[in-house]
Design a protein around this motif. Structure first.
Motif, PDB file in Angstrom:
ATOM      1  N   LYS A  54       0.700  -1.158   0.192  1.00  0.00           N
ATOM      2  CA  LYS A  54      -0.059  -0.085  -0.298  1.00  0.00           C
ATOM      3  C   LYS A  54       0.788   1.403   0.046  1.00  0.00           C
ATOM      4  O   LYS A  54       0.287   2.453  -0.234  1.00  0.00           O
ATOM      5  CB  LYS A  54      -1.033   0.061   1.208  1.00  0.00           C
ATOM      6  N   SER A  55       2.130   1.048   0.337  1.00  0.00           N
ATOM      7  CA  SER A  55       2.881   2.438   0.358  1.00  0.00           C
ATOM      8  C   SER A  55       3.610   2.673  -0.687  1.00  0.00           C
ATOM      9  O   SER A  55       3.833   1.741  -1.747  1.00  0.00           O
ATOM     10  CB  SER A  55       4.078   2.024   1.430  1.00  0.00           C
ATOM     11  N   ASN A  56       3.690   3.936  -1.263  1.00  0.00           N
ATOM     12  CA  ASN A  56       4.291   4.489  -2.490  1.00  0.00           C
ATOM     13  C   ASN A  56       5.767   4.731  -2.210  1.00  0.00           C
ATOM     14  O   ASN A  56       6.465   4.814  -3.343  1.00  0.00           O
ATOM     15  CB  ASN A  56       3.587   5.746  -2.766  1.00  0.00           C
ATOM     16  N   GLU A  57       6.175   4.484  -1.082  1.00  0.00           N
ATOM     17  CA  GLU A  57       7.659   4.864  -0.826  1.00  0.00           C
ATOM     18  C   GLU A  57       8.284   3.503  -1.039  1.00  0.00           C
ATOM     19  O   GLU A  57       7.655   2.238  -0.843  1.00  0.00           O
ATOM     20  CB  GLU A  57       8.022   5.178   0.616  1.00  0.00           C
ATOM     21  N   ASN A  58       9.667   3.619  -1.185  1.00  0.00           N
ATOM     22  CA  ASN A  58      10.766   2.319  -1.385  1.00  0.00           C
ATOM     23  C   ASN A  58      10.629   1.756   0.174  1.00  0.00           C
ATOM     24  O   ASN A  58      10.464   2.462   1.296  1.00  0.00           O
ATOM     25  CB  ASN A  58      11.815   2.783  -1.556  1.00  0.00           C
ATOM     26  N   PHE A  59      10.382   0.513   0.131  1.00  0.00           N
ATOM     27  CA  PHE A  59      10.622  -0.380   1.460  1.00  0.00           C
ATOM     28  C   PHE A  59      11.523  -0.005   2.299  1.00  0.00           C
ATOM     29  O   PHE A  59      11.588   0.267   3.689  1.00  0.00           O
ATOM     30  CB  PHE A  59      10.637  -1.915   1.403  1.00  0.00           C
ATOM     31  N   ASP A  60      12.777   0.356   1.792  1.00  0.00           N
ATOM     32  CA  ASP A  60      14.118   0.641   2.661  1.00  0.00           C
ATOM     33  C   ASP A  60      13.833   2.194   3.414  1.00  0.00           C
ATOM     34  O   ASP A  60      14.720   2.283   4.330  1.00  0.00           O
ATOM     35  CB  ASP A  60      15.260   0.740   1.752  1.00  0.00           C
TER      36      ASP A  60
ATOM     37  N   GLN B 114       6.007   1.108   9.627  1.00  0.00           N
ATOM     38  CA  GLN B 114       5.640   1.204   8.163  1.00  0.00           C
ATOM     39  C   GLN B 114       5.885  -0.230   7.644  1.00  0.00           C
ATOM     40  O   GLN B 114       5.343  -0.869   7.066  1.00  0.00           O
ATOM     41  CB  GLN B 114       5.937   2.342   7.534  1.00  0.00           C
ATOM     42  N   LYS B 115       7.270  -0.609   7.702  1.00  0.00           N
ATOM     43  CA  LYS B 115       7.602  -1.875   7.250  1.00  0.00           C
ATOM     44  C   LYS B 115       6.835  -2.894   7.918  1.00  0.00           C
ATOM     45  O   LYS B 115       6.531  -3.981   6.936  1.00  0.00           O
ATOM     46  CB  LYS B 115       9.225  -2.140   7.473  1.00  0.00           C
TER      47      LYS B 115
ATOM     48  N   LEU C  46      12.834 -11.997  -1.475  1.00  0.00           N
ATOM     49  CA  LEU C  46      13.984 -12.772  -0.665  1.00  0.00           C
ATOM     50  C   LEU C  46      15.192 -11.955  -0.194  1.00  0.00           C
ATOM     51  O   LEU C  46      15.681 -12.264   0.946  1.00  0.00           O
ATOM     52  CB  LEU C  46      14.451 -13.517  -1.701  1.00  0.00           C
ATOM     53  N   ASP C  47      15.482 -10.953  -1.215  1.00  0.00           N
ATOM     54  CA  ASP C  47      16.764  -9.987  -0.670  1.00  0.00           C
ATOM     55  C   ASP C  47      16.259  -9.235   0.441  1.00  0.00           C
ATOM     56  O   ASP C  47      16.951  -8.834   1.284  1.00  0.00           O
ATOM     57  CB  ASP C  47      16.844  -9.114  -1.800  1.00  0.00           C
ATOM     58  N   GLN C  48      14.928  -8.808   0.769  1.00  0.00           N
ATOM     59  CA  GLN C  48      14.549  -7.961   2.090  1.00  0.00           C
ATOM     60  C   GLN C  48      14.260  -8.959   2.999  1.00  0.00           C
ATOM     61  O   GLN C  48      14.042  -8.529   4.220  1.00  0.00           O
ATOM     62  CB  GLN C  48      13.332  -6.994   1.727  1.00  0.00           C
ATOM     63  N   ASN C  49      14.450 -10.391   2.946  1.00  0.00           N
ATOM     64  CA  ASN C  49      14.109 -11.225   4.106  1.00  0.00           C
ATOM     65  C   ASN C  49      12.646 -11.419   4.452  1.00  0.00           C
ATOM     66  O   ASN C  49      12.537 -11.379   5.822  1.00  0.00           O
ATOM     67  CB  ASN C  49      15.265 -10.851   5.246  1.00  0.00           C
ATOM     68  N   ILE C  50      11.847 -10.993   3.676  1.00  0.00           N
ATOM     69  CA  ILE C  50      10.461 -10.896   4.146  1.00  0.00           C
ATOM     70  C   ILE C  50       9.698 -12.172   3.671  1.00  0.00           C
ATOM     71  O   ILE C  50       8.850 -12.616   4.603  1.00  0.00           O
ATOM     72  CB  ILE C  50       9.645  -9.673   3.108  1.00  0.00           C
ATOM     73  N   ILE C  51      10.379 -12.953   3.056  1.00  0.00           N
ATOM     74  CA  ILE C  51       9.829 -14.450   2.650  1.00  0.00           C
ATOM     75  C   ILE C  51      11.435 -15.106   2.463  1.00  0.00           C
ATOM     76  O   ILE C  51      12.385 -14.684   2.250  1.00  0.00           O
ATOM     77  CB  ILE C  51       9.071 -14.604   1.497  1.00  0.00           C
ATOM     78  N   ASN C  52      11.393 -16.382   2.565  1.00  0.00           N
ATOM     79  CA  ASN C  52      12.615 -17.385   2.163  1.00  0.00           C
ATOM     80  C   ASN C  52      12.271 -18.352   1.100  1.00  0.00           C
ATOM     81  O   ASN C  52      11.229 -18.271   0.455  1.00  0.00           O
ATOM     82  CB  ASN C  52      12.958 -17.959   3.344  1.00  0.00           C
ATOM     83  N   ILE C  53      13.215 -18.990   0.698  1.00  0.00           N
ATOM     84  CA  ILE C  53      13.061 -19.872  -0.428  1.00  0.00           C
ATOM     85  C   ILE C  53      12.221 -20.853  -0.230  1.00  0.00           C
ATOM     86  O   ILE C  53      11.341 -21.544  -1.227  1.00  0.00           O
ATOM     87  CB  ILE C  53      14.452 -20.449  -1.053  1.00  0.00           C
ATOM     88  N   ASP C  54      11.832 -21.245   1.129  1.00  0.00           N
ATOM     89  CA  ASP C  54      10.909 -22.134   1.348  1.00  0.00           C
ATOM     90  C   ASP C  54       9.477 -21.888   0.935  1.00  0.00           C
ATOM     91  O   ASP C  54       8.533 -22.659   0.640  1.00  0.00           O
ATOM     92  CB  ASP C  54      10.970 -22.767   2.762  1.00  0.00           C
TER      93      ASP C  54
END
Length: 100
Positions: free
Chosen positions: A3-9, A15-16, A51-59
Motif C-alpha cells: 500500500k505504500s508508495n515509498e521504497n521499502f528501505d 510502516q515496514k 527474498l533479498d529483503q528477508n520478507i520471505i525465504n526460498i521455502d
C-alpha cells in the motif's frame, strides 16, 4: 497488496511491519488462487526482491510452486536471483538493459 508508495528501505519500522503484513496477505491470496485453480498463469511480480529483503525465504517460494496444478504456469520476477531459484525453475530468463 503493498500500500505504500515509498521504497521499502525508506519506511520506518512500523510502516515496514505493516507492509510485510500486506505482502504476506498477497502471498496467501496467490496460494488461494493456486488451490482453487482460478488462473492458468500466475505472475508474482517482484517476488524475488522479497527474498533479498528477508520478507520471505526460498521455502515460501517452494511452497507456492508445490501448490501449482500441472496446467498453471507461475512467473516470478525480480532483480534479485538467489541460486536456489534455479533448482525450482523450469526456465530462467535474464533481461539486461542495453544502451543504443
Amino acid at each position: 497488496f503493498e500500500k505504500s508508495n515509498e521504497n521499502f528501505d525508506e519506511l520506518n519500522p512500523e510502516q515496514k511491519q505493516e507492509e510485510v503484513k500486506n505482502i504476506k496477505n498477497g502471498i496467501n491470496f496467490a496460494k488461494k488462487v493456486l488451490t482453487t485453480g482460478e488462473c492458468s498463469v500466475l505472475i508474482l511480480d517482484e517476488i524475488l526482491g522479497l527474498l533479498d529483503q528477508n520478507i520471505i525465504n526460498i521455502d515460501d517460494i517452494w511452497s507456492l510452486i508445490n501448490m501449482k496444478p500441472n496446467d498453471v504456469d507461475i512467473i516470478l520476477t525480480g532483480r534479485y536471483l538467489e541460486k536456489g531459484i534455479f533448482k525450482l525453475a523450469d526456465e530462467v530468463s535474464s533481461i539486461e538493459p542495453m544502451k543504443y
